[in-house]
Design a protein around this motif. Structure first.
Motif, short mmCIF file in Angstrom:
data_model
loop_
_atom_site.label_atom_id
_atom_site.label_comp_id
_atom_site.label_asym_id
_atom_site.label_seq_id
_atom_site.Cartn_x
_atom_site.Cartn_y
_atom_site.Cartn_z
N VAL A 47 0.83 -1.20 0.00
CA VAL A 47 0.00 0.00 0.00
C VAL A 47 0.87 1.26 0.00
O VAL A 47 0.62 2.22 -0.74
CB VAL A 47 -0.94 -0.01 1.23
CG1 VAL A 47 -1.76 1.27 1.28
CG2 VAL A 47 -1.86 -1.23 1.17
N ALA A 48 1.93 1.25 0.79
CA ALA A 48 2.82 2.41 0.87
C ALA A 48 3.56 2.65 -0.43
O ALA A 48 3.81 3.80 -0.82
CB ALA A 48 3.81 2.23 2.01
N ALA A 75 1.44 4.71 -2.76
CA ALA A 75 1.39 6.11 -2.31
C ALA A 75 2.68 6.84 -2.65
O ALA A 75 2.66 8.01 -3.10
CB ALA A 75 1.13 6.15 -0.81
N ARG A 126 2.85 7.59 -6.45
CA ARG A 126 2.03 8.75 -6.81
C ARG A 126 2.66 10.06 -6.34
O ARG A 126 2.52 11.10 -7.00
CB ARG A 126 0.64 8.58 -6.18
CG ARG A 126 -0.19 7.50 -6.86
CD ARG A 126 -1.49 7.25 -6.13
NE ARG A 126 -2.33 6.32 -6.90
CZ ARG A 126 -3.29 5.56 -6.37
NH1 ARG A 126 -3.54 5.64 -5.06
NH2 ARG A 126 -4.01 4.76 -7.12
N GLN A 127 3.37 9.99 -5.25
CA GLN A 127 4.01 11.19 -4.70
C GLN A 127 5.23 11.60 -5.50
O GLN A 127 5.48 12.80 -5.69
CB GLN A 127 4.42 10.90 -3.24
CG GLN A 127 5.20 12.02 -2.56
CD GLN A 127 5.67 11.63 -1.17
OE1 GLN A 127 5.17 10.69 -0.58
NE2 GLN A 127 6.65 12.35 -0.64
N GLN A 165 -0.95 2.32 -12.50
CA GLN A 165 -0.87 1.11 -11.71
C GLN A 165 -1.70 -0.02 -12.31
O GLN A 165 -2.83 0.18 -12.75
CB GLN A 165 -1.35 1.37 -10.27
CG GLN A 165 -1.06 0.20 -9.33
CD GLN A 165 -1.70 0.36 -7.97
OE1 GLN A 165 -2.58 1.19 -7.79
NE2 GLN A 165 -1.26 -0.43 -7.01
N GLN A 172 -6.75 -3.77 0.36
CA GLN A 172 -6.54 -2.33 0.29
C GLN A 172 -6.08 -1.88 -1.09
O GLN A 172 -6.50 -0.83 -1.59
CB GLN A 172 -5.53 -1.90 1.35
CG GLN A 172 -5.44 -0.39 1.55
CD GLN A 172 -6.70 0.19 2.17
OE1 GLN A 172 -7.23 -0.36 3.12
NE2 GLN A 172 -7.19 1.30 1.61
N ASP A 183 -8.23 0.84 -3.21
CA ASP A 183 -7.64 2.15 -3.53
C ASP A 183 -7.59 2.41 -5.04
O ASP A 183 -7.58 3.58 -5.47
CB ASP A 183 -6.23 2.25 -2.95
CG ASP A 183 -6.23 2.35 -1.42
OD1 ASP A 183 -7.31 2.54 -0.84
OD2 ASP A 183 -5.15 2.21 -0.83
N ASP A 210 -9.97 4.90 -10.24
CA ASP A 210 -8.81 5.66 -10.69
C ASP A 210 -8.57 5.36 -12.16
O ASP A 210 -8.28 4.23 -12.53
CB ASP A 210 -7.59 5.27 -9.85
CG ASP A 210 -6.32 6.00 -10.29
OD1 ASP A 210 -6.41 6.91 -11.14
OD2 ASP A 210 -5.23 5.63 -9.78
#
Length: 390
Positions: A124-125, A128, A131-132, A139, A149, A153, A157
């Protein structure tokens, strides 16, 4: 099933793991139907990405077994793909701890998340962080859990697409078995230049069904040798497969069997010192004539070795020299059929490794469905702290 009586599986708490190993050809058939039905949707998504960018970086990622699937896929896809696509495999465990080394802001990136549960904190991280840190980030979620998760998420999208594995591939046992081969086949179907046609795929699954019936007696014979160490060897992508094979033995025997992996050529450079009279070496023989020469050289060396170790060789077909050098020669084919490449062989070889680990676990009195009841290791990893990245 795998020549294990139902009462043995029940008493040994091995029903989930045994079923999930045995069912793999059936899972593959269901998977092929699902993927064929979504081929147009996938092509629209993928072509849209490729048309927007001169170069695209595709990163296969996951943790543990899911990461090893990416390691195995990349050599195969790099060889097939001739376009401006750069295939890489980076574990989520590396990305999360070092995102600045893994993501490149200016290069459009497709993150292919391989995940059984889709709930691992690192998985999950990683999304993130992508995207950052990446300007053009896409994805592909390949997961066995529609409620995980990662899948939740990604819904809604437009830069993400989700591929769910058949429900049976959502392994309930501790070790990943059906999920591993299903996710590998899915990624190959999506990114290979030439997906399997129906006739070819039917041939693969029929061969796998025969293989699953043929290997248990050989494994039972191997288990007469009371090995306490096992070494998996292979070259190219089969060297990557050896990592997953070793992990299956380590997981299902709760670490009671020392399991290592290495490439056929790399084994001489130090790791060979692990061999003793309680060691079993399993050599994944390549079907590529050039690569096979190096595998054969290692087999000849092992046959001359005076350590007392035993050697089992998995090969596409039997041949006289290999049969003389190995303590066990296990050919995938007993007839004139052939497999196209080492990627397909890997599907068969890993079923052998899964079954060997399951049966060794039962032999040691360990419960394969939950080999770590004290919670030292868990089906979905726990205890991970994710720190904010500035």
């Amino acid at each position: 099933m795998l020549q294990l009586a139902p009462e043995v599986l029940k008493a040994g708490k091995a029903i989930y793991t045994a079923t999930e190993i045995f069912q793999q050809p059936e899972v593959w058939k269901e998977l092929k139907q699902t993927l064929s039905g979504r081929q147009v949707q996938w092509q629209d998504f993928w072509e849209s990405v490729c048309k927007q960018h001169d170069q695209v970086r595709v990163i296969f990622t996951g943790a543990g077994t899911s990461a090893f699937a990416g390691d195995l896929l990349v050599p195969h896809l790099r060889k097939q793909n001739r376009r401006n696509i750069l295939f890489e495999a980076v574990p989520t465990t590396d990305i999360v701890s070092n995102p600045a080394e893994c993501f490149i802001k200016e290069i459009p990136t497709v993150l292919v998340s391989l995940a059984r549960s889709g709930n691992s904190p690192e998985s999950v991280a990683t999304v993130a962080l992508g995207r950052q840190r990446v300007d053009h980030f896409y994805q592909v979620v390949i997961t066995c859990n529609k409620d995980g998760q990662l899948a939740r998420d990604a819904r809604g999208d437009e830069k993400s697409i989700i591929f769910l594995m058949p429900e049976k591939a959502h392994d309930q046992g501790f070790a990943m078995t059906s999920s591993f081969t299903a996710m590998m086949l899915t990624a190959r179907f999506l990114f290979a230049e030439k997906p399997f046609d129906r006739q070819h795929f039917e041939k693969i699954t029929a061969c796998a069904e025969k293989w699953i019936d043929r290997i248990p007696p050989v494994i039972d014979d191997i288990l007469q040798f009371d090995f306490q160490r096992i070494v998996y060897l292979g070259s190219g992508l089969l060297g990557q497969l050896s990592h997953e094979a070793a992990l299956k033995m380590l997981e299902l025997t709760a670490g009671n069997v020392v399991a290592i992996h290495e490439s056929s050529l790399g084994f001489r450079h130090g790791p060979k010192s692990v061999l003793n009279s309680q060691s079993l070496v399993v050599l994944f023989m390549s079907q590529q004539s050039y690569t096979r020469k190096y595998d054969m050289d290692m087999l000849r060396e092992l046959a001359r070795d005076n350590s007392g170790a035993k050697v089992a060789v998995l090969s596409e077909k039997a041949d006289e020299e290999t049969g003389k050098l190995a303590d066990w020669l296990i050919p995938v084919h007993s007839d004139r059929d052939t497999l196209d490449d080492d990627f397909l062989l890997a599907l068969f070889y890993i079923i052998f490794a899964q079954t060997l680990a399951l049966k060794k676990s039962l032999q040691l009195g360990i419960t394969p469905d939950n080999p770590s009841p004290d919670g030292r290791v868990n089906r979905v990893v726990k205890g991970v702290t994710i720190y904010p990245f500035p």
